[in-house]
Design an enzyme around this catalytic site. Structure first.
Site, PDB file in Angstrom:
ATOM      1  N   HIS A  33       0.879  -1.173   0.000  1.00 57.22           N
ATOM      2  CA  HIS A  33       0.000   0.000   0.000  1.00 57.22           C
ATOM      3  C   HIS A  33       0.916   1.222   0.000  1.00 57.22           C
ATOM      4  CE1 HIS A  33      -3.025   2.955   1.284  1.00 57.22           C
ATOM      5  NE2 HIS A  33      -2.102   3.378   2.133  1.00 57.22           N
ATOM      6  N   CYS A 101      -4.784   1.823  -4.223  1.00 58.42           N
ATOM      7  CA  CYS A 101      -3.974   2.927  -3.711  1.00 58.42           C
ATOM      8  C   CYS A 101      -2.771   3.217  -4.603  1.00 58.42           C
ATOM      9  CB  CYS A 101      -3.516   2.601  -2.298  1.00 58.42           C
ATOM     10  SG  CYS A 101      -2.611   1.031  -2.182  1.00 58.42           S
TER      11      CYS A 101
END
Length: 664
Positions: A33, A101
């Site tokens: 992420h 993301c």
């Protein structure tokens, strides 16, 4: 100038690094992420676009901070950009693999600096999906991010059940993998509840996630990064107010999904460029795009064709033409090879059930006579394990006669406890007995590997408990050390048959050939030596194993072609394929007794050559040097194989076809 940083987090909290090889066969160091830190703020995408103080998000402290350079863009302009992005990066569009993301941070970094995030982050979804386990879990992941259609009648989620079954077949520990997946998804969602899976398997057009490998382009930097990193690119210029765009979009997404399946990262990309989003209009201006929908096709970064309008058939044609130019078909695909194509891709298996009591008596005799027995476990303990545990399982699972089948008790399951115990005493016997005395042990494993439960266990046997052994590796290693010992003839024969039966289970075959390079090297070395053995029975077993190896490889390539993928996706292993082809051609040249051996060797050679991505660069020149074509044709002449050469019509046809069409 303002500094731009990339914060990198691991959504699995270290579990991916620990468990990925066990679950997928590939080392994956983290489920990444990322967020962008600029102007004293940390910006990331999950439940929409979120902003927090650096290091204060629910992800905690970053695992790594990557310097992305500096930006000359002022904060007000960036805030205006983010405002536009919020309409694009909404919570309902989030997808763990396709639109996440990292998609967002790549766009933001491109806007701020003109660069892109590191490839080891961007390519993670493609790396995961290229594994059998990742491909099997894809439908489940898609269902996690699919919204229900209002008013639709719920139907049983058969697709979820099927994907779970596929995942179970692709991983030795699907329950562990499912737990890891849920944990990652929950982290990615920021602790929020995941979208409810759609029972009907469909979704509304307004909230449909990007469930295909489509690159969402919002600025020139991200566009040029996509163009530079992919050989073939199809760009779809669209806008929110364009009715024809909405009509053609589902077709574009379907083509993107189908044409990228099975391909390696960096080969093919489909880009969607919304002229009303971010700086996408600058990308459109670069190519003079003024109307939507417009499709532009790029090869090696250069524009080769442009298409305007919502014409589905024409779009499919132009994409096919682009991919044909980028990845021309293998030269052998245009050949007529009826004899080769009629060959079965199923493995040759040795399914004869032995007289179990005779095998046990023979083994007990070897145990009693052993002069090098370890102090523990005792001989009585090992003999009792065979008598009371292992043979009852084998007799129930593999009845030896019709009468035995009628009287057979319910099959004893091949539990992990049973198999681990069997593996433990196999290690003891391998140390205590001579190779010539080990053939009963290998013969029992030979039969057991026909059981898919045992095959699945053996596929993960490199994770056996301490004090136990990996039976396939142990028995193969012992055979490799005695391949030239005449006294070990029976043992060599049985080990070759055992290894052939390993191909009854795809996951075990995958381990032998692709997951464990050391094991493949050992198997190949042993196979090459036994292909030239003096005993025809050993050569027959070796030729069968060679056929299974080549048939497994051929099946992978045929499936890739049928799914629209590139043959070059597997890359091939030049040194290994050259070694295999050299050994098989030599064995064909030396085989003068058995037409059956010759048949299996020729079929093996055909599978190694047909559709190999290494044919033109490596294998073709090798075949010329070793004069493979004349070697094959020599088998048809008197004395080539038997007094009159090969006599069986189907074998003669296969030899002729391989010699004339696959050998230069």
């Amino acid at each position: 100038m303002t500094k731009v940083e990339l914060y990198v987090y691991d959504l699995s909290n270290g579990l991916a690094k620990q468990l990925s090889r066990q679950l997928t066969g590939r080392q994956i160091d983290g489920i990444w992420h990322t967020s962008v830190v600029v102007y004293g703020k940390e910006i990331f995408y999950g439940q929409g676009i979120s902003i927090t103080e650096p290091g204060k998000s629910h992800h905690g402290r970053p695992l790594q901070v990557v310097d992305m350079g500096e930006t000359a863009i002022d904060e007000a302009t960036f805030e205006e950009y983010l405002s536009e992005m919020r309409e694009h990066y909404t919570a309902d569009k989030y997808h763990l693999l396709d639109f996440n993301c990292n998609s967002f941070t790549n766009d933001v970094v491109g806007f701020l600096t003109g660069g892109s995030i590191p490839s080891w982050i961007k390519d993670l979804p493609s790396d995961f999906l290229s594994t059998p386990f990742g491909a099997a879990l894809r439908p489940t992941i898609d269902n996690m991010y699919r919204r229900p259609v209002p008013g639709a009648t719920p139907t049983p989620p058969a697709g979820i059940a099927q994907s779970a079954a596929n995942a179970a077949a692709a991983s030795p520990n699907p329950q562990l993998a499912a737990s890891l997946l849920q944990a990652v998804a929950a982290q990615a969602a920021g602790g929020q509840q995941l979208p409810t899976p759609s029972p009907s398997g469909t979704s509304t057009p307004s909230t449909q996630t990007v469930a295909a490998p489509i690159h969402m382009v919002t600025n020139p930097a991200s566009w040029h990064s996509t163009l530079k990193s992919h050989r073939a690119v199809t760009a779809f210029f669209t806008s929110a107010t364009c009715g024809p765009c909405r009509m053609i979009e589902p077709i574009f997404e379907e083509i993107a999904r189908n044409k990228t399946q099975g391909r390696s990262p960096g080969q093919v990309a489909f880009a969607k460029i919304d002229l009303g989003t971010g700086m996408s209009s600058q990308v459109a201006s670069e190519y003079g795009v003024r109307v939507t929908p417009t499709f532009i096709f790029f090869l090696d970064g250069k524009k080769i064709h442009e298409m305007k309008g919502a014409d589905g058939p024409e779009l499919r044609t132009q994409v096919d033409l682009l991919l044909y130019q980028a990845f021309p078909p293998h030269p052998h695909q245009s050949l007529s090879l009826p004899a080769v194509e009629s060959l079965s891709l199923n493995p040759i298996l040795f399914q004869q059930v032995p007289a179990f009591d005779n095998v046990l008596n023979k083994l007990n005799g070897f145990i009693e006579a052993s002069q090098t027995w370890p102090s523990a476990p005792s001989k009585d303990h090992v003999q009792a394990a065979f008598t009371k545990v292992i043979l009852p399982y084998l007799k129930a699972r593999f009845p030896s006669t019709p009468e035995a089948q009628k009287k057979a008790t319910p099959a004893v399951p091949a539990t992990t406890i049973l198999l681990n115990k069997w593996a433990e005493i196999t290690g003891v016997l391998a140390e205590a007995l001579l190779p010539a005395e080990l053939f009963p042990v290998a013969d029992l494993w030979r039969l057991a590997l026909l059981d898919e439960v045992v095959g699945g266990w053996a596929a993960a046997a490199n994770n056996v408990p301490a004090g136990s052994c990996d039976p396939v590796v142990t028995l193969l290693s012992k055979a490799a050390l005695t391949a030239d010992d005449p006294k070990a003839r029976n043992y060599l024969l049985v080990v070759l048959r055992m290894l052939s039966n390993a191909f009854a289970t795809p996951s075990l075959a995958r381990r032998l050939l692709t997951q464990d390079s050391t094991l493949r090297e050992q198997l190949t070395s042993f196979l090459v030596r036994t292909l030239l053995h003096d005993e025809v029975a050993v050569r027959t077993a070796a030729a069968s194993l060679a056929f299974n190896v080549a048939a497994y490889l051929q099946k992978l390539r045929v499936e890739r072609v049928r799914s629209g993928g590139s043959i070059d996706a597997d890359g091939g292993d030049g040194d290994w394929e050259v070694e295999m082809v050299s050994a098989v051609v030599e064995a064909i040249g030396r085989e003068t007794q058995s037409e059956e051996v010759l048949h299996r060797l020729t079929a093996c050679l055909a599978f190694l050559l047909r559709l190999s991505p290494l044919y033109e660069e490596h294998l073709g020149p090798l075949l010329e040097v070793v004069q493979a074509s004349s070697t094959l044709k020599g088998k048809l002449e008197k004395g080539g194989c038997g007094e009159n050469g090969v006599t069986k019509k189907d074998i003669r046809q296969l030899i002729t076809e391989v010699a004339e069409k696959l050998c230069p």
